[in-house]
Design an enzyme around this catalytic site. Structure first.
Site, PDB file in Angstrom:
ATOM      1  N   LYS A 342     -46.052 -30.588 -25.275  1.00  0.00           N
ATOM      2  CA  LYS A 342     -47.132 -31.331 -25.280  1.00  0.00           C
ATOM      3  C   LYS A 342     -47.594 -31.290 -24.626  1.00  0.00           C
ATOM      4  O   LYS A 342     -48.210 -30.173 -23.942  1.00  0.00           O
ATOM      5  CB  LYS A 342     -46.028 -32.333 -24.238  1.00  0.00           C
ATOM      6  CG  LYS A 342     -44.697 -33.577 -24.723  1.00  0.00           C
ATOM      7  CD  LYS A 342     -44.231 -34.024 -23.779  1.00  0.00           C
ATOM      8  CE  LYS A 342     -43.181 -34.986 -24.961  1.00  0.00           C
ATOM      9  NZ  LYS A 342     -41.826 -35.742 -23.850  1.00  0.00           N
ATOM     10  N   ARG A 376     -34.736 -31.063 -23.039  1.00  0.00           N
ATOM     11  CA  ARG A 376     -35.012 -31.050 -24.686  1.00  0.00           C
ATOM     12  C   ARG A 376     -35.775 -30.330 -25.249  1.00  0.00           C
ATOM     13  O   ARG A 376     -37.130 -30.523 -25.199  1.00  0.00           O
ATOM     14  CB  ARG A 376     -35.306 -32.784 -24.935  1.00  0.00           C
ATOM     15  CG  ARG A 376     -35.658 -33.809 -26.370  1.00  0.00           C
ATOM     16  CD  ARG A 376     -36.347 -34.717 -25.857  1.00  0.00           C
ATOM     17  NE  ARG A 376     -36.475 -35.649 -27.372  1.00  0.00           N
ATOM     18  CZ  ARG A 376     -36.971 -35.272 -28.217  1.00  0.00           C
ATOM     19  NH1 ARG A 376     -38.379 -34.702 -27.822  1.00  0.00           N
ATOM     20  NH2 ARG A 376     -37.163 -35.927 -29.362  1.00  0.00           N
TER      21      ARG A 376
HETATM   22  N1  HH2 Z   1     -40.063 -36.953 -25.695  1.00  0.00           N
HETATM   23  C1  HH2 Z   1     -40.137 -37.394 -27.121  1.00  0.00           C
HETATM   24  C2  HH2 Z   1     -39.222 -38.177 -27.896  1.00  0.00           C
HETATM   25  N2  HH2 Z   1     -38.570 -38.544 -27.974  1.00  0.00           N
HETATM   26  N3  HH2 Z   1     -37.307 -38.994 -25.377  1.00  0.00           N
HETATM   27  C3  HH2 Z   1     -36.828 -38.318 -23.730  1.00  0.00           C
HETATM   28  N4  HH2 Z   1     -35.271 -38.473 -23.730  1.00  0.00           N
HETATM   29  N5  HH2 Z   1     -37.498 -37.586 -23.673  1.00  0.00           N
HETATM   30  C4  HH2 Z   1     -38.902 -37.400 -23.946  1.00  0.00           C
HETATM   31  O1  HH2 Z   1     -39.414 -36.454 -23.434  1.00  0.00           O
HETATM   32  C5  HH2 Z   1     -39.175 -37.667 -25.501  1.00  0.00           C
HETATM   33  C6  HH2 Z   1     -37.912 -38.173 -25.717  1.00  0.00           C
HETATM   34  C7  HH2 Z   1     -41.629 -36.682 -28.281  1.00  0.00           C
HETATM   35  O2  HH2 Z   1     -41.367 -35.683 -28.347  1.00  0.00           O
HETATM   36  P1  HH2 Z   1     -40.814 -35.619 -30.627  1.00  0.00           P
HETATM   37  O3  HH2 Z   1     -40.122 -35.691 -30.963  1.00  0.00           O
HETATM   38  O4  HH2 Z   1     -41.582 -33.934 -30.630  1.00  0.00           O
HETATM   39  O5  HH2 Z   1     -41.888 -35.618 -31.358  1.00  0.00           O
HETATM   40  P2  HH2 Z   1     -42.676 -37.581 -31.629  1.00  0.00           P
HETATM   41  O6  HH2 Z   1     -42.522 -38.610 -30.699  1.00  0.00           O
HETATM   42  O7  HH2 Z   1     -44.124 -37.455 -32.366  1.00  0.00           O
HETATM   43  O8  HH2 Z   1     -41.204 -37.440 -32.754  1.00  0.00           O
END
Ligand code: HH2
Length: 399
Positions: A342, A376
């Site tokens: 992040k 995650r």
């Molecule tokens: N962070 C992201 C998405 N979903 N869910 C939970 N429970 N906790 C988190 O910290 C979290 C989440 C953001 O990361 P990512 O899925 O890699 O990116 P994107 O939102 O661009 O799909």
């Protein structure tokens, strides 16, 4: 001579046993060896005065605003301190006091118990996770064209399933699939479009990977279809707030939920986020969402809480959450943390998204030592090693 650190009753009992203390005495002595400080926000003046008096009487302390002495404020935050034993006696005495102190005593007692007896199991479908023994990893699978670090890679279902298999082989315990990017400033997509991206991948995934599948969505319509197809967990970044039907949909399907805190909608959430009291606000939000989940029939053993790193938080907020993560344990639910690659890591180390592996590793190790049960991640193999190493130290996992 040396100073030792004891954080739980179980650790105190272990040290007492180690010196050969009388087994009958161990039960009595252990709660005298754990010191707790509770922060109570906005306590009415009369309650605070009485609380201070009673805390002092049991040998504890209740620090209040200095203006309480001349009665010139209506409310005060309180730092209530004492050994577990002192606080237990205090709670017994407060049960008979006015000004809401009886209710407060019950809440203090519950918080102390939750710290001493953390949740032991998380269930989703027929899968069962024994908490405390090791850290569980959620491997991230984004079937989005625009996710911040892996957008566009897994739009082809075959490639997506292969990626999920690789993650499971590398040590992922759950696959978390998302079809809408929630990065700051991301454009929301319709439920139809989200399901169109998700459906072909999920259909194969639930059949072809052995671990439970979690779906990252805040739309009840998508969640209902995903649960019907065999997803076991709904990862709701809005903490069940975005869609009023969400909790009911999960409850009816007997599903599990990850309740995440966020402040503001993704489009605007990073525009100058501010908090009066960061941890208090996050915990109140999570607590309310947990109540919504329970009221909708979701089992208490199928709820995970998540402080939502990067969702309406500055770099400083994210660092503070990690530093203070153990405070979430007071809520009594397993904790998930998502720091992987992040931007707060990028900003702290001044590194682009492809160079955040070590920064992510540091956050994960700290999160585990502060009580996280689930992490995650994108880089499953590397973070499995980080988690295993941290577990060996923190949880004394057998190697
Ligand atoms: N962070 C992201 C998405 N979903 N869910 C939970 N429970 N906790 C988190 O910290 C979290 C989440 C953001 O990361 P990512 O899925 O890699 O990116 P994107 O939102 O661009 O799909």
């Amino acid at each position: 001579m040396r100073v030792i650190t004891l954080q739980t009753r179980a650790q105190a009992k272990e040290e007492l046993t180690r010196i050969g203390a009388d087994p009958a005495g161990i039960e009595l002595m252990a709660p005298k060896m754990i010191h707790r400080v509770l922060k109570l926000e906005g306590v009415p003046l009369k309650a605070a005065l009485l609380l201070k008096q009673e805390a002092l009487a049991v040998g504890g302390e209740a620090a209040v605003r200095q203006e309480v002495a001349n009665l010139s404020v209506e409310k005060t935050d309180v730092l209530l301190a004492g050994t577990v034993r002192q606080l237990e006696i205090l709670c017994d005495k407060l049960r008979w006091q006015p000004f809401g102190l009886a209710d407060l005593a019950a809440r203090i007692k519950e918080a102390l118990q939750k710290l001493d007896r953390p949740p032991s199991v998380f269930r989703c479908g027929w899968h069962q996770f024994s908490l405390g023994e090791r850290t569980f990893l959620l491997g991230i699978l984004n079937v989005t064209p625009d996710s911040f670090s892996d957008g566009g890679k897994y739009l082809d279902p075959e490639k997506a399933v292969a990626a999920a298999r690789t993650m499971v082989a590398a040590g992922a315990d759950i696959i978390d699939i998302g079809a809408e990017s929630t990065r700051p400033g991301a454009v929301p997509v319709s439920a139809e479009e989200e399901w169109r991206r998700l459906e072909p991948v999920l259909r194969h995934l639930v059949k072809e990977v052995v671990v439970p599948v979690s779906v990252d969505t805040y739309k009840a319509e998508v969640a209902a279809k995903a649960l019907a197809m065999g997803a076991r967990i709904i990862n709701d970044i809005s903490g069940l707030r975005a869609d009023p039907e969400m909790a009911k949909v999960i409850g009816r399907a007997g599903g599990a939920v990850i309740i995440m805190h966020r402040k503001g909608e993704p489009a605007v959430m990073q525009e100058n986020p501010s908090y009066t009291s960061l941890m208090d606000e996050i915990m109140t939000y999570l607590e309310e969402s947990v109540q919504m989940a329970l009221a909708a029939g979701i089992s208490a053993e199928s709820i995970i809480i998540d402080p939502g790193i990067g969702f309406g938080k500055t770099v400083e907020h994210n660092l503070e959450i990690l530093r203070r993560l153990s405070e979430l344990r007071t809520l009594g639910y397993p904790i998930l943390v998502g720091t992987s690659r992040k931007s707060f890591i990028g900003k702290t180390l001044n590194l682009p998204v492809e160079d955040r592996l070590e920064g992510t590793a540091a956050t994960i190790s700290i999160a585990i030592s502060q009580g996280a049960d689930f992490i995650r991640v994108h880089d499953v193999q590397a973070m499995r090693r980080v988690a295993d190493m941290t577990d060996a130290i923190v949880r004394r996992k057998k190697v």
